[in-house]
Design a protein around this motif. Structure first.
Motif, short mmCIF file in Angstrom:
data_model
loop_
_atom_site.label_atom_id
_atom_site.label_comp_id
_atom_site.label_asym_id
_atom_site.label_seq_id
_atom_site.Cartn_x
_atom_site.Cartn_y
_atom_site.Cartn_z
N VAL A 279 49.39 27.92 -62.78
CA VAL A 279 48.14 28.55 -63.21
C VAL A 279 48.08 28.62 -64.73
N ALA A 280 49.19 28.93 -65.36
CA ALA A 280 49.22 28.97 -66.83
C ALA A 280 48.93 27.59 -67.41
N ARG A 281 49.48 26.55 -66.78
CA ARG A 281 49.21 25.18 -67.24
C ARG A 281 47.73 24.84 -67.09
N PHE A 282 47.16 25.24 -65.97
CA PHE A 282 45.72 25.04 -65.75
C PHE A 282 44.90 25.74 -66.83
N ALA A 283 45.25 26.98 -67.13
CA ALA A 283 44.50 27.74 -68.13
C ALA A 283 44.57 27.08 -69.50
N ARG A 284 45.74 26.59 -69.86
CA ARG A 284 45.91 25.94 -71.17
C ARG A 284 45.10 24.65 -71.22
N GLN A 285 45.14 23.86 -70.15
CA GLN A 285 44.37 22.62 -70.13
C GLN A 285 42.87 22.90 -70.18
N TYR A 287 41.39 25.49 -71.53
CA TYR A 287 41.04 25.94 -72.88
C TYR A 287 40.98 24.76 -73.84
N HIS A 288 41.95 23.87 -73.77
CA HIS A 288 41.97 22.70 -74.66
C HIS A 288 40.77 21.78 -74.40
N MET A 289 40.26 21.80 -73.18
CA MET A 289 39.10 20.98 -72.83
C MET A 289 37.81 21.56 -73.40
N GLY A 290 37.88 22.82 -73.82
CA GLY A 290 36.69 23.47 -74.35
C GLY A 290 36.02 24.41 -73.37
N ILE A 291 36.65 24.60 -72.22
CA ILE A 291 36.12 25.55 -71.23
C ILE A 291 36.48 26.96 -71.70
N ARG A 292 35.49 27.85 -71.70
CA ARG A 292 35.74 29.19 -72.21
C ARG A 292 35.64 30.28 -71.16
N TYR A 293 35.00 30.01 -70.04
CA TYR A 293 34.99 30.97 -68.93
C TYR A 293 35.97 30.42 -67.90
N ILE A 294 37.12 31.09 -67.78
CA ILE A 294 38.21 30.60 -66.95
C ILE A 294 38.64 31.70 -65.98
N GLY A 295 38.52 31.42 -64.70
CA GLY A 295 38.94 32.39 -63.70
C GLY A 295 39.36 31.68 -62.43
N GLY A 296 39.22 32.35 -61.30
CA GLY A 296 39.62 31.76 -60.04
C GLY A 296 38.69 32.16 -58.92
N CYS A 297 38.87 31.49 -57.78
CA CYS A 297 38.08 31.80 -56.59
C CYS A 297 39.05 32.00 -55.44
N CYS A 298 38.74 31.48 -54.27
CA CYS A 298 39.55 31.75 -53.08
C CYS A 298 41.03 31.45 -53.32
N GLY A 299 41.87 32.41 -52.95
CA GLY A 299 43.31 32.25 -53.09
C GLY A 299 43.87 32.77 -54.40
N PHE A 300 43.02 32.96 -55.41
CA PHE A 300 43.49 33.46 -56.70
C PHE A 300 43.72 34.96 -56.62
N GLU A 301 44.98 35.33 -56.56
CA GLU A 301 45.38 36.74 -56.50
C GLU A 301 45.42 37.34 -57.91
N PRO A 302 45.49 38.66 -58.01
CA PRO A 302 45.56 39.27 -59.35
C PRO A 302 46.68 38.72 -60.22
N TYR A 303 47.83 38.39 -59.64
CA TYR A 303 48.91 37.88 -60.47
C TYR A 303 48.59 36.49 -61.04
N HIS A 304 47.75 35.74 -60.34
CA HIS A 304 47.29 34.47 -60.89
C HIS A 304 46.38 34.72 -62.11
N ILE A 305 45.49 35.68 -61.99
CA ILE A 305 44.61 36.01 -63.12
C ILE A 305 45.43 36.52 -64.29
#
Length: 384
Positions: A279-285, A287-305
């Motif tokens: 998940v951290a790798r996803f968030a970094r990628q 952000y580098h792509m220019g995406i600024r609203y980053i979250g999760g949907c089904c399966g994303f637990e609080p520890y993922h956020i």
């Protein structure tokens, strides 16, 4: 709208990353508060403490947004699920949306979070047409305006046409509008490409566009990359958003059914779950792509956020509220076990290839072929 120290959605996006929340319908089903199959949010009136606690868990993890738990809350969907026949006085679009707004606002005000009023597909889209669907969206809009949410978010649309209709309704308020679709590289249910979907949502008036659910983060990143390139070429300036599901899903990359095509959905998805390092790798990628609203949907637990919030702490300028009990991978150096202490570093977890522990486990599933055009278009269900 509440006054927050960091401004509204668009101001925050202009300043840096905004962290969304995660899974509600799936997580609350696992906790015993949502029925699998209908996937409707009557828990907001039947079990408000459970919904409130999940909001708080995401807030403590670092989420900047408390999205109302109003997924599949239209009267059309509730009637299909059978609720309006039995308890229509307490389980209807207005009562659910009002309760969901109150729960989200109550927790948002405990921190510095925004409240997003959430719209989702109307099952009658395929057969009942534009006027009917817009009428269903308006019922929610009336509640969101009355409850003074901070912005509006349409999500999980399988057809860009319905997404456009939702944007049309959302723009009848003076609130910022965001919209995402449950599409992968193959595009929407009518074969409209991700590039065209993004352009059409932007031209309809959404200030934030992107994807949510149905595919894993790395498939979703590829999809948003295509959207970004198309928007840039068209000269359309909007913010990008991504809230994928938290399960690895390479088999369905080009399957428009998304995770509903996986034989494990919904009761055996755990072996596919993302690790915190992934998940951290996803968030970094993202952000580098220019995406600024980053979250999760089904399966994303609080520890993922929390993994997203910690990964982007420097860019945000602060760590999440739960930092008092989270010192990252380094915390393992405090372990009494000599076997755990060497794992107290980021590199170990980034390089780790997790095992399933199952001798008879499979690497990839045998995805059944599609036999009907798409049952979701007709029923609004998230499973088949």
């Amino acid at each position: 709208m509440a006054q927050t120290s960091r401004g509204g959605l668009l101001e925050r996006l202009a300043a840096g990353p905004v962290i969304g929340d995660g899974s509600f319908v799936v997580t609350l089903e696992r906790r015993g508060y949502v029925e699998a199959g209908p996937w409707t949010p009557e828990a907001v009136v039947q079990y408000p403490d459970a919904v409130r606690q999940l909001h708080r868990d995401f807030l403590r993890a670092g989420a900047d947004v408390m999205q109302t738990f109003t997924f599949f809350s239209s009267d059309d969907k509730l009637q299909y699920a059978g609720h309006l026949k039995e308890v229509k006085e307490s389980i209807n679009c207005r009562t659910l949306n009002e309760a969901a707004c109150d729960l989200a606002r109550g927790v948002a005000d405990e921190g510095d979070a925004l409240v997003a009023g959430g719209f989702s597909p109307v099952p009658g889209y395929a057969e009942k047409g534009r006027a009917y669907v817009i009428g269903e969206f308006h019922k929610q809009l009336d509640v969101f305006k009355g409850k003074r949410v901070d912005f509006l978010l349409g999500e999980f649309f399988g057809n860009v046409e319905e997404a456009e209709w939702s944007i049309e309704v959302m723009r009848r308020s003076d609130l910022p509008v965001a919209c995402t679709m449950r599409i992968g590289p193959a595009g929407d249910l009518d074969g409209v490409t991700p590039e065209e979907c993004a352009i059409r949502m932007a031209k309809a008036g959404a200030a934030v566009v992107g994807v949510n659910c149905f595919y894993d983060p790395f498939i979703a990143l590829d999809t948003v990359s295509r959207m970004k390139n198309a928007l840039d070429k068209a000269g359309l300036s909007v913010h990008l958003m991504i809230q994928p599901m938290a399960w690895h899903s390479p088999e369905i990359r080009n399957d428009q059914r998304g995770y509903t095509a996986l034989p494990e959905f919904p009761f055996a998805m755990e072996p596919r779950l993302l690790t915190r390092a992934e998940v951290a790798r996803f968030a970094r990628q993202a952000y580098h792509m220019g995406i600024r609203y980053i979250g999760g949907c089904c399966g994303f637990e609080p520890y993922h956020i929390r993994a997203i919030a910690e990964e982007l702490a420097e860019e945000r300028g602060f760590r999440p509220p739960g930092k008092d009990k989270h010192s990252g991978f380094e915390s393992l150096k405090k372990s009494v076990s000599e076997y755990q202490r060497p794992r107290g570093n980021r590199q170990y977890w980034e390089k780790l290839i997790p095992a399933s522990g199952r001798k008879d486990g499979k690497l990839l599933a045998d995805v059944p072929p599609k036999t009907e055009r798409n049952t979701m278009r007709e029923t609004g269900s998230i499973d088949e």
